[in-house]
Design an enzyme around this catalytic site. Structure first.
Site, PDB file in Angstrom:
ATOM      1  N   ASP A 132       4.053  -3.315  -2.725  1.00 24.73           N
ATOM      2  CA  ASP A 132       4.760  -2.993  -1.430  1.00 24.73           C
ATOM      3  C   ASP A 132       6.581  -2.403  -1.680  1.00 24.73           C
ATOM      4  O   ASP A 132       7.060  -3.166  -2.364  1.00 24.73           O
ATOM      5  CB  ASP A 132       5.130  -4.057  -0.012  1.00 24.73           C
ATOM      6  CG  ASP A 132       5.481  -3.556   0.800  1.00 24.73           C
ATOM      7  OD1 ASP A 132       4.782  -2.934   2.195  1.00 24.73           O
ATOM      8  OD2 ASP A 132       7.407  -3.694   0.905  1.00 24.73           O
ATOM      9  N   ILE A 133       6.771  -0.890  -1.410  1.00 29.57           N
ATOM     10  CA  ILE A 133       7.928  -0.801  -1.537  1.00 29.57           C
ATOM     11  C   ILE A 133       9.341  -0.946  -0.740  1.00 29.57           C
ATOM     12  O   ILE A 133       9.108  -1.096  -0.047  1.00 29.57           O
ATOM     13  CB  ILE A 133       8.488   1.109  -2.112  1.00 29.57           C
ATOM     14  CG1 ILE A 133       6.900   1.031  -2.233  1.00 29.57           C
ATOM     15  CG2 ILE A 133       9.225   1.102  -2.638  1.00 29.57           C
ATOM     16  CD1 ILE A 133       7.060   3.330  -2.124  1.00 29.57           C
ATOM     17  N   GLU A 146       4.044   1.975   2.949  1.00 33.27           N
ATOM     18  CA  GLU A 146       4.438   2.053   1.577  1.00 33.27           C
ATOM     19  C   GLU A 146       3.806   1.042   1.303  1.00 33.27           C
ATOM     20  O   GLU A 146       4.138   0.281  -0.289  1.00 33.27           O
ATOM     21  CB  GLU A 146       5.921   1.660   1.607  1.00 33.27           C
ATOM     22  CG  GLU A 146       6.645   0.314   2.198  1.00 33.27           C
ATOM     23  CD  GLU A 146       6.576   0.399   3.568  1.00 33.27           C
ATOM     24  OE1 GLU A 146       7.155  -0.732   4.478  1.00 33.27           O
ATOM     25  OE2 GLU A 146       6.600   1.471   4.103  1.00 33.27           O
TER      26      GLU A 146
END
Length: 622
Positions: free
Chosen positions: A451-452, A494
């Site tokens: 996950d960003i 994301e």
């Protein structure tokens, strides 16, 4: 003659038994569907999807369109519950197309009702009202329509509730019902009616309805109904001025919602707790739950926004696929016309040659026959070559269309549709390896969720176009840091999912650190401006217990990997956390893993690998 009569007698004697076998097969499939429907109504579970899809394929193979439509709607309701609105929309559209070709009015009405349910979840109230009106108009022509009429009234009342028309919702939910209506539907209508009373400030009427439902034990099967009733009990106590009871009931309700996707009910319970504590003068606790309520509401708003975007993307994708299919159909029709024209030309040429043969039969018979046969053979070869080339072109186009349906349009990675189409085969291959002889070095199938960090801040600061560029560059980093045998999936927003076969714990840590470090140092350039990003990673191996590969399914391993991601984000982000089996008692697939993750880690039933020395065992995330 006597022998033929005996054969016919045997055939006619066996015909009734063949009919009985077919009937029993169809009845068995209906029993399987009824069992799956009951399981879905009790609790939505992704593990039911393989059984639903298998039953759908059996129905398609036997030409049972009615059962095929029912399984499509059932599969759509499951994926819709877990936020897969694009897949849900696609399944509902397939069911609608099949129902349109059938004369079964009840099936059409049921399909319209399912689509209306989807539109209500996506807050497309006008579309939902249209489909409800269509369903209501259809059932007016059906004699035995009590159950589906009650279901239409239920969703009409919930639509009124979402639009704030509480008196209309109360009136609709109070519609007299026939005795043949299912008790669960009656209970849902009663809950909707009590909620409308609460919104109008009439808590005594709402309390009477809830007490009656508790006495009749209608709220034990369905998880959503239990949570909705818990919210209403707390709100009733709040409106009645019973603030201590309101606090107790709301806290009990929050415990039920932990580990579930019912964010709306969590926010309502948090608001109730804040109001009750404020009335008792405990402003510190009131402020605490008010902040939690604000965070949950933000998550809800973001979820609604993403759901609407998913619906638009799904509609656009369906429109593109339909256009591609229409183009292929037009091309096939054109090719069919060309083939017919070529065949007509061959036939005309053959007739002309025959005429000339008859005219010159006496002098040029042998030469004309040889020439005609040679010419016909050459022409046929050219025609066959053209047909083969066009057939290959059509196959290539179909292949490109399938590739398009399995690919994320922004990043070029695989999407969830591709993941669900290959996961069963990958898990089966992994199980065969472990059942035969466990590989050396504990080489497993590693599930990784990446996950960003703070991606919403990038969108808010630089715009969604910048966010798209970051997602594209991020996907290229993942490709560079993984092997060709690894599968990379854009899981949503994301968030990315990696499936990495034949990887041990040591190699997995190296890969996670390589991804984390590469993202940390990579300059994401947007409009000549450098954006620095980090990522958080969680991973877990399958099989989770090498000595018992069947102990936990891949869904639970994926849930543990997601728990590792949340631990990484809760600590300080820019980190990776692997969740492994501990030395204590083994976990069971029936236990609520997400809810008890912290307890399992602290008691040693689970262990972790991480690049952080000060890893925090917490489920908080941001």
């Amino acid at each position: 003659m006597q022998f033929l009569l005996m054969v016919f007698g045997v055939v006619f004697a066996l015909l009734p038994s063949f009919g009985t076998l077919a009937y029993e097969s169809k009845a068995h499939m209906q029993q399987m569907y009824d069992a799956l429907l009951l399981s879905v109504e009790e609790d939505y579970d992704l593990s039911l999807l393989p059984s639903i899809r298998a039953l759908k394929e059996q129905a398609r193979g036997q030409g049972d369109k009615e059962l095929q439509i029912k399984t499509l709607l059932l599969e759509g309701s499951v994926v819709q519950h877990f936020g897969e609105f694009e897949a849900g929309l696609d399944l509902h559209q397939q069911a609608l197309q099949l129902a349109g070709s059938e004369a079964n009015t009840m099936l059409k009405a049921t399909t319209y009702l399912a689509i209306a349910h989807l539109d209500i979840d996506l807050e497309s109230f006008d579309l939902a009202q249209r489909y409800l009106d269509k369903a209501l108009q259809l059932i007016e022509t059906i004699d035995d329509n009590a159950q589906i009429h009650a279901e239409i009234m239920l969703w009409q009342a919930r639509l009124y509730m979402d639009k704030g028309a509480y008196r209309l919702a109360l009136k609709t939910a109070a519609t007299p019902l026939a005795s043949s209506v299912r008790q669960e539907t009656i209970a849902q209508l009663s809950l909707t009616r009590s909620w409308a009373y609460l919104q109008l400030g009439k808590y005594p009427q709402a309390r009477a309805i809830i007490q009656k439902l508790d006495e009749q034990n209608y709220l034990m099967k369905n998880q959503r109904m239990r949570i909705m009733a818990a919210v209403q009990r707390a709100r009733i106590a709040l409106q009645a001025g019973e603030y201590k009871d309101a606090i107790t009931l709301a806290q009990q309700g929050l415990e039920i919602t932990l580990g579930t996707r019912f964010l709306l009910f969590q926010s309502q319970l948090q608001w109730t707790l804040a109001a009750a504590y404020a009335q008792r003068g405990n402003y510190q606790q009131a402020h605490r739950y008010l902040k939690r309520y604000t965070v949950t509401e933000k998550s809800l708003n973001l979820q609604k926004r993403n759901s609407k975007l998913l619906k638009l993307e799904a509609q656009y994708s369906l429109a593109q696929q339909q256009q591609a299919l229409d183009a292929l159909e037009r091309d096939n029709a054109q090719q069919a016309k060309l083939i017919i024209a070529h065949q007509q030309q061959i036939e005309n040429a053959r007739l002309n040659q025959q005429r000339w043969l008859l005219i010159a039969l006496l002098t040029f018979t042998l030469i004309t026959v040889i020439y005609w046969r040679w010419q016909n053979r050459q022409y046929t070869k050219r025609l066959e070559s053209q047909v083969t080339a066009r057939t290959e072109e059509l196959a290539e186009r179909n292949k490109r269309l399938q590739t398009l349906s399995f690919t994320d349009s922004l990043t070029g990675l695989n999407n969830r549709h591709h993941f669900f189409s290959v996961i069963d085969s990958k898990i089966e291959a992994c199980r065969q390896i472990w059942h035969g002889a466990p590989p050396k070095g504990n080489a497993d199938l590693i599930f990784v969720i990446v996950d960003i960090d703070h991606f919403k801040g990038i969108n808010d600061t630089f715009g969604h176009a910048a966010g798209d560029i970051v997602l594209q560059d991020f996907s290229e980093i993942l490709k560079q840091c993984t092997r060709e045998s690894d599968t990379i999936v854009r899981w949503g927003g994301e968030e990315f999912l990696l499936m990495m076969p034949d990887l041990d714990y040591v190699a997995a840590q190296e890969v996670m650190e390589r991804i984390r470090r590469q993202v940390e140092i990579y300059p994401f350039i947007v409009n000549d401006q450098v954006i620095n990003c980090t990522c958080s990673i969680g991973f877990a191996p399958f099989p989770f217990y090498p000595s018992e590969p069947e102990k936990l399914g891949w869904e639970h391993v994926l849930e543990l990997a997601d728990g590792g991601l949340y631990l990484a984000k809760a600590s300080r982000r820019n980190a990776w956390v692997g969740v492994l089996a501990g030395e204590g008692e083994e976990l069971s697939g029936s236990s609520p893993l997400a809810h008890n993750l912290q307890t399992y880690l602290q008691t040693g039933r689970l262990s972790t690998l991480s690049n952080l020395a000060d890893l925090i065992y917490s489920r908080k995330a941001g």
